[in-house]
Write a protein that holds these residues in place. Structure first.
Motif, PDB file in Angstrom:
ATOM      1  N   GLU A   1      33.079  75.056  34.275  1.00  0.00           N
ATOM      2  CA  GLU A   1      34.156  75.019  33.275  1.00  0.00           C
ATOM      3  C   GLU A   1      35.168  73.916  33.565  1.00  0.00           C
ATOM      4  O   GLU A   1      36.314  73.981  33.105  1.00  0.00           O
ATOM      5  N   VAL A   2      34.758  72.929  34.353  1.00  0.00           N
ATOM      6  CA  VAL A   2      35.722  71.918  34.800  1.00  0.00           C
ATOM      7  C   VAL A   2      36.381  71.202  33.608  1.00  0.00           C
ATOM      8  O   VAL A   2      37.581  70.944  33.622  1.00  0.00           O
ATOM      9  N   ILE A   3      35.600  70.921  32.564  1.00  0.00           N
ATOM     10  CA  ILE A   3      36.196  70.329  31.354  1.00  0.00           C
ATOM     11  C   ILE A   3      36.546  71.406  30.324  1.00  0.00           C
ATOM     12  O   ILE A   3      37.605  71.369  29.711  1.00  0.00           O
ATOM     13  N   CYS A   4      35.655  72.375  30.150  1.00  0.00           N
ATOM     14  CA  CYS A   4      35.822  73.332  29.048  1.00  0.00           C
ATOM     15  C   CYS A   4      36.903  74.382  29.308  1.00  0.00           C
ATOM     16  O   CYS A   4      37.365  75.037  28.371  1.00  0.00           O
ATOM     17  N   GLY A   5      37.285  74.541  30.581  1.00  0.00           N
ATOM     18  CA  GLY A   5      38.283  75.564  30.912  1.00  0.00           C
ATOM     19  C   GLY A   5      39.687  75.195  30.450  1.00  0.00           C
ATOM     20  O   GLY A   5      39.969  74.043  30.150  1.00  0.00           O
ATOM     21  N   PHE A   6      40.534  76.200  30.371  1.00  0.00           N
ATOM     22  CA  PHE A   6      41.958  76.029  30.078  1.00  0.00           C
ATOM     23  C   PHE A   6      42.210  75.419  28.700  1.00  0.00           C
ATOM     24  O   PHE A   6      43.029  74.538  28.524  1.00  0.00           O
ATOM     25  N   GLY A   7      41.462  75.955  27.730  1.00  0.00           N
ATOM     26  CA  GLY A   7      41.819  75.733  26.339  1.00  0.00           C
ATOM     27  C   GLY A   7      41.030  74.716  25.560  1.00  0.00           C
ATOM     28  O   GLY A   7      41.158  74.636  24.337  1.00  0.00           O
ATOM     29  N   ARG A   8      40.218  73.920  26.228  1.00  0.00           N
ATOM     30  CA  ARG A   8      39.559  72.793  25.558  1.00  0.00           C
ATOM     31  C   ARG A   8      38.776  73.224  24.319  1.00  0.00           C
ATOM     32  O   ARG A   8      38.768  72.555  23.306  1.00  0.00           O
ATOM     33  N   LEU A   9      38.079  74.382  24.422  1.00  0.00           N
ATOM     34  CA  LEU A   9      37.280  74.847  23.275  1.00  0.00           C
ATOM     35  C   LEU A   9      38.009  75.933  22.468  1.00  0.00           C
ATOM     36  O   LEU A   9      37.406  76.619  21.660  1.00  0.00           O
TER      37      LEU A   9
END
Ligand code: PLP
Length: 455
Positions: free
Chosen positions: A260-268
């Protein structure tokens, strides 16, 4: 002036990340970024760019948040450092673990333990050792093989780059290390062009099952994947893909790991990308948006059923000097506080994400655009040589992407070109007017690139 001096020092002494050093020399050194505010970065020569990449997929709350600087300052005065090796911990580390757990249990009540590291690569190295150790303790020491996907990006360390599926990375340094298998990526535009998305997802999942069977189901430890592949080119899988991957993992008793390095913390538009797809991973890796890049920190979320097994093995001899760094944890806590207070997840899901998707449809008719796609605030534009196909300029990948990217940068938009895909990942605070500007600059830059590419 400072600009000339810093560029000369850069060329003389500094080796920037993932750079072509000969090319940098021709360019006269790196662009020196000196300050930033909101979604705009400015270089030493006074040129401002709209940051369509949120730094490197990470500055989710945008630049200029004095609150985060104050959190670091306060913590550094109180306790700048202490480790977690001596049966010790710090208040920010413990509170941050609990805060992350609160977000993970939204999708999986068992996922509530957190191990800290400093980067996404380190997080995946932790995953690698932890999973292999877990299976050994569990009495299945033969289960050591990881299944990952071609073009996946899981970092630059030896385990991270090996888990990743980028062959040009493997070629440097003799990777991958043994025990890692790479299967098909769910890249509909590139590899399933014109196919029905669900049928294509089935074929990708079948490839995973075939690999499980050829390796031997009792030898496979885990499947790892980014909910949406980022550095691979913003590869958004068909909606049916992840639930089918999860079912396959359960069928063969394999651990499911989401990076989830990119997708974590709101990205999706959710706290974690897997929550968009409705699956329940056993382990997740996170970094980047965890602190919005203000200080380096990453974490691995681990399920209780795994921790119970780890408890039977004495010390887990794995950790970093900076695991649970108190200042980084304090900044991450304050960063999550901003995301909550400003409703950035909901805003991405309900307002800016759909706005970006609609804005990108303006590019659909462009002669160079094969597809413009997005999910949440993660977008991609595929550049093709012939409208209606997925054919690339000069019959090879990677010719058009850098051309369009460089023109976008010249025109004031920082984006990345991955082969022939222009990708974007702006801060989650981006406004609708700024999204329009991204698409305007993209359109103008594509117009400018067309005669160059067709020449
Ligand atoms: N995993 C994913 C999905 C990433 O996108 C990245 C970085 O881009 C990493 C891991 C590696 O993170 P880091 O660069 O912090 O080591």
């Amino acid at each position: 002036n400072d600009s000339a001096e810093l560029k000369a020092l850069d060329l003389a002494h500094h080796l920037p990340a993932q750079a072509d050093y000969a090319l940098l020399e021709q360019l006269g050194g790196s662009r020196i970024i000196t300050h930033a505010e909101g979604c705009v970065i400015t270089d030493i020569d006074g040129k401002s760019l709209l940051d369509g990449m949120a730094g490197l997929w990470c500055v989710n709350v945008g630049y200029g948040r004095s609150e985060l600087a104050e959190a670091a300052y306060k913590q550094m005065l109180e306790l700048p450092y202490y480790n977690t090796f001596f049966k010790t911990a710090t208040a920010p580390a413990v509170r941050l673990a609990a805060k992350i757990a609160e977000k993970m249990v939204l999708s999986n009540p068992d996922l509530k333990h957190v191990f800290f590291n400093s980067s996404g690569s380190e997080a995946n190295d932790t995953v690698f050792r932890l999973v292999r150790h877990y299976w050994t303790l569990k009495g299945e020491p033969d289960r050591q093989v990881f299944i990952s996907r071609r073009n996946a990006y899981h970092g630059s360390t030896v385990a991270g780059a090996s888990l990743g599926g980028m062959t040009f990375m493997h070629a440097q340094g003799g990777l991958p290390i043994p025990g890692i298998e790479h299967v098909r990526q769910p890249y509909l535009f590139g590899e399933g062009f014109g196919q029905d998305p669900d049928a294509f997802a089935d074929a990708c999942v079948q490839d995973i099952e075939d690999r499980i069977l050829s390796v031997g189901p009792d030898k496979v430890a885990a499947f790892i994947g980014e909910p949406v592949q980022g550095a691979g080119g913003v590869v958004i899988p068909p909606q049916s893909y992840w639930p089918k991957v999860e079912a396959l993992c359960r069928k063969y008793g394999i651990l499911l790991i989401c990076d989830e390095v990119i997708c974590g913390f709101g990205r999706l538009g959710q706290w974690f990308g897997h929550q968009h797809y409705g699956v329940k991973p056993d382990i997740i890796a996170m970094a980047k948006g965890l602190s919005s890049g203000y200080l380096p920190i990453s974490a691995v979320g681990v399920s209780s059923h795994i921790v119970e097994v780890l408890k039977t093995g004495g010390d887990f001899v794995h950790g970093y000097t900076y695991s649970g760094h108190p200042a980084a944890c304090a900044v991450a806590l304050a960063n999550i506080g901003i995301i909550e207070r400003e409703g950035l997840i909901e805003r991405t899901r309900e307002v800016t994400g759909p706005y970006l998707a609609t804005a990108l449809t303006r590019l659909d008719g462009h002669p160079l655009v094969g597809e413009a796609r997005s999910i949440g605030l993660l977008g991609a534009v595929e550049i093709v040589s012939e409208k209606g196909t997925n054919l690339r300029f000069k019959g090879a990948e990677g010719h058009a992407g850098p051309v369009v990217r460089d023109i976008c940068i010249k025109n004031g938009l920082m984006v990345r070109g991955i082969r022939d895909t222009i990708v974007m990942c702006p801060p989650l605070i981006i406004t609708e007017a700024e999204i329009d500007r991204i698409v305007d600059i993209l359109e103008a830059s594509l117009n400018e690139a067309e005669p160059v590419l067709r020449a």
